[in-house]
Design a protein around this motif. Structure first.
Motif, PDB file in Angstrom:
ATOM      1  N   GLU A  61       0.844  -1.189   0.000  1.00 32.31           N
ATOM      2  CA  GLU A  61       0.000   0.000   0.000  1.00 32.31           C
ATOM      3  C   GLU A  61       0.884   1.245   0.000  1.00 32.31           C
ATOM      4  OE1 GLU A  61      -2.680  -0.123   3.262  1.00 32.31           O
ATOM      5  OE2 GLU A  61      -3.515  -2.086   2.732  1.00 32.31           O
ATOM      6  N   PRO A  62       0.360   2.376  -0.485  1.00 34.72           N
ATOM      7  CA  PRO A  62       1.166   3.595  -0.598  1.00 34.72           C
ATOM      8  C   PRO A  62       1.910   3.996   0.675  1.00 34.72           C
ATOM      9  CG  PRO A  62      -0.895   3.889  -1.752  1.00 34.72           C
ATOM     10  CD  PRO A  62      -0.980   2.556  -1.071  1.00 34.72           C
ATOM     11  N   MET A  63       1.245   3.908   1.839  1.00 33.61           N
ATOM     12  CA  MET A  63       1.888   4.325   3.083  1.00 33.61           C
ATOM     13  C   MET A  63       3.149   3.517   3.353  1.00 33.61           C
ATOM     14  SD  MET A  63       0.311   4.532   6.941  1.00 33.61           S
ATOM     15  CE  MET A  63       0.503   2.789   7.346  1.00 33.61           C
ATOM     16  N   TYR A  64       3.103   2.212   3.079  1.00 34.31           N
ATOM     17  CA  TYR A  64       4.253   1.348   3.341  1.00 34.31           C
ATOM     18  C   TYR A  64       5.319   1.495   2.258  1.00 34.31           C
ATOM     19  CZ  TYR A  64       0.905  -0.488   6.645  1.00 34.31           C
ATOM     20  OH  TYR A  64      -0.012  -0.599   7.657  1.00 34.31           O
ATOM     21  N   TYR A  65       4.907   1.855   1.056  1.00 33.21           N
ATOM     22  CA  TYR A  65       5.900   2.170   0.024  1.00 33.21           C
ATOM     23  C   TYR A  65       6.725   3.392   0.433  1.00 33.21           C
ATOM     24  CZ  TYR A  65       3.360  -1.002  -3.122  1.00 33.21           C
ATOM     25  OH  TYR A  65       2.768  -2.096  -3.692  1.00 33.21           O
ATOM     26  N   LEU A  66       6.064   4.389   1.002  1.00 38.08           N
ATOM     27  CA  LEU A  66       6.780   5.584   1.483  1.00 38.08           C
ATOM     28  C   LEU A  66       7.746   5.210   2.601  1.00 38.08           C
ATOM     29  CD1 LEU A  66       3.867   8.198   1.527  1.00 38.08           C
ATOM     30  CD2 LEU A  66       5.784   8.115  -0.073  1.00 38.08           C
ATOM     31  N   LEU A  67       7.319   4.327   3.466  1.00 37.26           N
ATOM     32  CA  LEU A  67       8.183   3.872   4.551  1.00 37.26           C
ATOM     33  C   LEU A  67       9.389   3.108   4.004  1.00 37.26           C
ATOM     34  CD1 LEU A  67       8.730   3.560   7.534  1.00 37.26           C
ATOM     35  CD2 LEU A  67       7.169   1.623   7.577  1.00 37.26           C
ATOM     36  N   SER A  68       9.174   2.360   2.920  1.00 32.47           N
ATOM     37  CA  SER A  68      10.281   1.642   2.269  1.00 32.47           C
ATOM     38  C   SER A  68      11.316   2.625   1.730  1.00 32.47           C
ATOM     39  CB  SER A  68       9.755   0.773   1.123  1.00 32.47           C
ATOM     40  OG  SER A  68       8.905  -0.233   1.591  1.00 32.47           O
ATOM     41  N   PHE A 119       9.514  12.819   4.603  1.00 35.92           N
ATOM     42  CA  PHE A 119       8.673  13.126   5.763  1.00 35.92           C
ATOM     43  C   PHE A 119       7.526  14.059   5.392  1.00 35.92           C
ATOM     44  CE2 PHE A 119      12.153  12.013   8.892  1.00 35.92           C
ATOM     45  CZ  PHE A 119      11.453  10.932   9.411  1.00 35.92           C
ATOM     46  N   MET A 120       7.818  15.008   4.514  1.00 39.99           N
ATOM     47  CA  MET A 120       6.773  15.939   4.078  1.00 39.99           C
ATOM     48  C   MET A 120       5.668  15.172   3.343  1.00 39.99           C
ATOM     49  SD  MET A 120       6.994  19.088   1.355  1.00 39.99           S
ATOM     50  CE  MET A 120       7.284  17.931   0.023  1.00 39.99           C
ATOM     51  N   VAL A 121       6.051  14.256   2.460  1.00 42.34           N
ATOM     52  CA  VAL A 121       5.064  13.465   1.718  1.00 42.34           C
ATOM     53  C   VAL A 121       4.271  12.580   2.678  1.00 42.34           C
ATOM     54  CG1 VAL A 121       4.738  11.712  -0.073  1.00 42.34           C
ATOM     55  CG2 VAL A 121       6.463  13.495  -0.387  1.00 42.34           C
ATOM     56  N   MET A 122       4.941  12.009   3.675  1.00 42.65           N
ATOM     57  CA  MET A 122       4.264  11.168   4.657  1.00 42.65           C
ATOM     58  C   MET A 122       3.292  11.981   5.515  1.00 42.65           C
ATOM     59  SD  MET A 122       7.496   8.747   5.735  1.00 42.65           S
ATOM     60  CE  MET A 122       6.628   7.599   6.780  1.00 42.65           C
ATOM     61  N   ALA A 123       3.674  13.226   5.809  1.00 46.68           N
ATOM     62  CA  ALA A 123       2.773  14.104   6.561  1.00 46.68           C
ATOM     63  C   ALA A 123       1.523  14.412   5.740  1.00 46.68           C
ATOM     64  CB  ALA A 123       3.498  15.409   6.932  1.00 46.68           C
ATOM     65  N   TYR A 124       1.706  14.603   4.430  1.00 48.82           N
ATOM     66  CA  TYR A 124       0.551  14.828   3.546  1.00 48.82           C
ATOM     67  C   TYR A 124      -0.330  13.584   3.501  1.00 48.82           C
ATOM     68  CZ  TYR A 124      -2.183  15.691  -0.675  1.00 48.82           C
ATOM     69  OH  TYR A 124      -3.221  15.851  -1.552  1.00 48.82           O
ATOM     70  N   ASP A 125       0.297  12.410   3.479  1.00 51.39           N
ATOM     71  CA  ASP A 125      -0.438  11.141   3.514  1.00 51.39           C
ATOM     72  C   ASP A 125      -1.320  11.080   4.766  1.00 51.39           C
ATOM     73  OD1 ASP A 125      -0.667   8.085   2.776  1.00 51.39           O
ATOM     74  OD2 ASP A 125      -0.050   8.136   4.876  1.00 51.39           O
ATOM     75  N   LEU A 211      15.051  22.103   3.631  1.00 53.27           N
ATOM     76  CA  LEU A 211      14.625  21.626   4.952  1.00 53.27           C
ATOM     77  C   LEU A 211      13.594  22.553   5.578  1.00 53.27           C
ATOM     78  CD1 LEU A 211      18.025  20.406   6.465  1.00 53.27           C
ATOM     79  CD2 LEU A 211      16.396  19.161   5.060  1.00 53.27           C
ATOM     80  N   GLY A 212      13.805  23.870   5.416  1.00 48.47           N
ATOM     81  CA  GLY A 212      12.876  24.830   6.005  1.00 48.47           C
ATOM     82  C   GLY A 212      11.482  24.722   5.429  1.00 48.47           C
ATOM     83  N   SER A 213      11.384  24.651   4.107  1.00 47.56           N
ATOM     84  CA  SER A 213      10.060  24.540   3.477  1.00 47.56           C
ATOM     85  C   SER A 213       9.390  23.220   3.838  1.00 47.56           C
ATOM     86  CB  SER A 213      10.181  24.666   1.948  1.00 47.56           C
ATOM     87  OG  SER A 213      10.982  23.621   1.412  1.00 47.56           O
ATOM     88  N   ASP A 214      10.186  22.139   3.917  1.00 49.76           N
ATOM     89  CA  ASP A 214       9.623  20.840   4.304  1.00 49.76           C
ATOM     90  C   ASP A 214       9.045  20.895   5.712  1.00 49.76           C
ATOM     91  OD1 ASP A 214      10.326  19.764   1.879  1.00 49.76           O
ATOM     92  OD2 ASP A 214      12.119  18.760   2.611  1.00 49.76           O
ATOM     93  N   LEU A 215       9.815  21.460   6.640  1.00 43.85           N
ATOM     94  CA  LEU A 215       9.359  21.514   8.034  1.00 43.85           C
ATOM     95  C   LEU A 215       8.115  22.375   8.190  1.00 43.85           C
ATOM     96  CD1 LEU A 215      12.741  21.741   9.999  1.00 43.85           C
ATOM     97  CD2 LEU A 215      11.168  19.808   9.880  1.00 43.85           C
ATOM     98  N   ILE A 216       8.054  23.479   7.463  1.00 43.34           N
ATOM     99  CA  ILE A 216       6.867  24.340   7.517  1.00 43.34           C
ATOM    100  C   ILE A 216       5.638  23.578   7.047  1.00 43.34           C
ATOM    101  CG2 ILE A 216       5.735  26.356   6.466  1.00 43.34           C
ATOM    102  CD1 ILE A 216       8.512  27.706   6.461  1.00 43.34           C
ATOM    103  N   LEU A 217       5.749  22.876   5.918  1.00 41.83           N
ATOM    104  CA  LEU A 217       4.622  22.105   5.385  1.00 41.83           C
ATOM    105  C   LEU A 217       4.260  20.924   6.291  1.00 41.83           C
ATOM    106  CD1 LEU A 217       5.571  22.112   1.591  1.00 41.83           C
ATOM    107  CD2 LEU A 217       3.708  23.371   2.677  1.00 41.83           C
ATOM    108  N   ILE A 218       5.276  20.317   6.903  1.00 49.75           N
ATOM    109  CA  ILE A 218       5.034  19.199   7.813  1.00 49.75           C
ATOM    110  C   ILE A 218       4.225  19.659   9.027  1.00 49.75           C
ATOM    111  CG2 ILE A 218       6.154  17.688   9.514  1.00 49.75           C
ATOM    112  CD1 ILE A 218       8.420  17.331   7.394  1.00 49.75           C
TER     113      ILE A 218
END
Length: 315
Positions: A61-68, A119-125, A211-218
């Motif tokens: 599943e997508p969530m576990y693909y991101l974890l991979s 991490f940003m993509v996982m936060a969006y998930d 990193l800054g933009s990622d953390l803001i979005l996260i």
């Protein structure tokens, strides 16, 4: 090999020497054992996680693909940094070739940014799963993961390329002793007898942009998630929602805290030992990699069950 100061870098030095934690020799033996343990733990745990997700169809599943993706990044970062640090501690192999040094520099910068982006993509998930659960199956798909993977690779792979290129083009005037355990960009560049203003500016700009933009979005995503969770009135809904994304948030918080502490030690470096930021930088490349699969394995029931099924097949 040392040549005339005005010659090119390639004929100026053939290698660098990593002067690793020389101010704290009493730490080295115990620190090397600790790093060796964390390295084996990170390699083993991430390997088990990748194999489990690969072999267990229920985890496709997508969530576990991101974890991979995250586990794969952790493995590469560990292999790039820790074996060399252990070789310095155990065998006094301080020398690293010119090209290997800048390759290590690129991988460290690139993969750190890739982890942040993942991490940003996982936060969006998590955001879609909690705030728009009915749309989740149509938004977070295998195609979404494929596009996200290309974005993670392209954005960070391209924007971090100039960091080692700018450093490799500097004139080092025969100086090749790096006061670090790894080929960190600024530790290498400050050996140069050229002006490194551009290097400093680009490193700072790219670091804060990526990193800054990622953390803001996260944190924006998790703020919206928290607001949505607090509105849930069904019994057990809050606990279920938090368990879904709790693992993500724990790892992101740890990742951000280590980076913040590292930056703060650099800012107040006159008040702390120069070995402290060096040690934090090394630990950041292995502690997080070891924690990632453990946190997910313990907190995610599906992965825990997948590992149990895998072990039953093996035994």
């Amino acid at each position: 090999m040392i040549a005339h100061p005005n010659s090119t870098i390639s004929t100026e030095v053939s290698d660098f020497l990593l002067n690793c934690l020389v101010r704290s020799p009493s730490w080295n033996f115990w620190l090397s054992l600790f790093l060796g343990f964390l390295f084996l733990l990170a390699m083993g745990a991430n390997g088990v996680l990748l194999v489990t997700i690969r072999l267990d169809v229920s985890l496709h599943e997508p969530m576990y693909y991101l974890l991979s993706i995250l586990s794969l990044l952790d493995i590469v970062v560990c292999l790039t940094v820790i074996p060399k640090v252990l070789a310095i501690f155990w065998f006094d192999l301080k020398s690293i070739s010119f090209y290997a040094c800048f390759l290590q520099m690129y991988i460290m910068n690139c993969f750190l940014a890739m982890e942040s982006c993942t991490f940003m993509v996982m936060a969006y998930d998590c955001y879609v799963a909690i705030c728009h659960p009915l749309r989740y199956p149509s938004v977070i798909t295998d195609q979404f993961v494929a596009k996200a993977s290309v974005f993670i690779l392209a954005r960070n792979g391209i924007l971090t390329v100039p960091i080692p290129i700018l450093s490799s083009r500097l004139n080092y005037c025969g100086r090749n002793v790096i006061e670090n355990c790894i080929c960190a960009s600024m530790s290498v560049s400050k050996l140069s007898c050229d002006d490194i203003t551009i290097n400093r500016f680009y490193q700072f700009a790219v670091g804060w942009t990526l990193l800054g933009s990622d953390l803001i979005l996260i944190f924006l995503s998790y703020s919206l998630i928290l607001r949505a969770v607090l509105k849930l009135k069904a019994e057990g809904a809050v606990a279920k929602a938090l368990s879904t994304c709790g693992s993500h948030f724990i790892l992101i918080l740890f990742f951000s805290t280590i980076l913040l502490v590292f930056v703060l030690t650099l800012v107040v470096k006159k008040k702390v030992s120069p070995d402290v930021p060096v040690l934090l930088n090394v630990l950041h490349h292995v502690i997080f990699s070891a924690l990632n699969p453990i946190v997910y394995g313990v907190r995610t029931q599906e992965i825990k069950q997948g590992i149990q099924r895998l072990l039953k097949k093996v035994w």
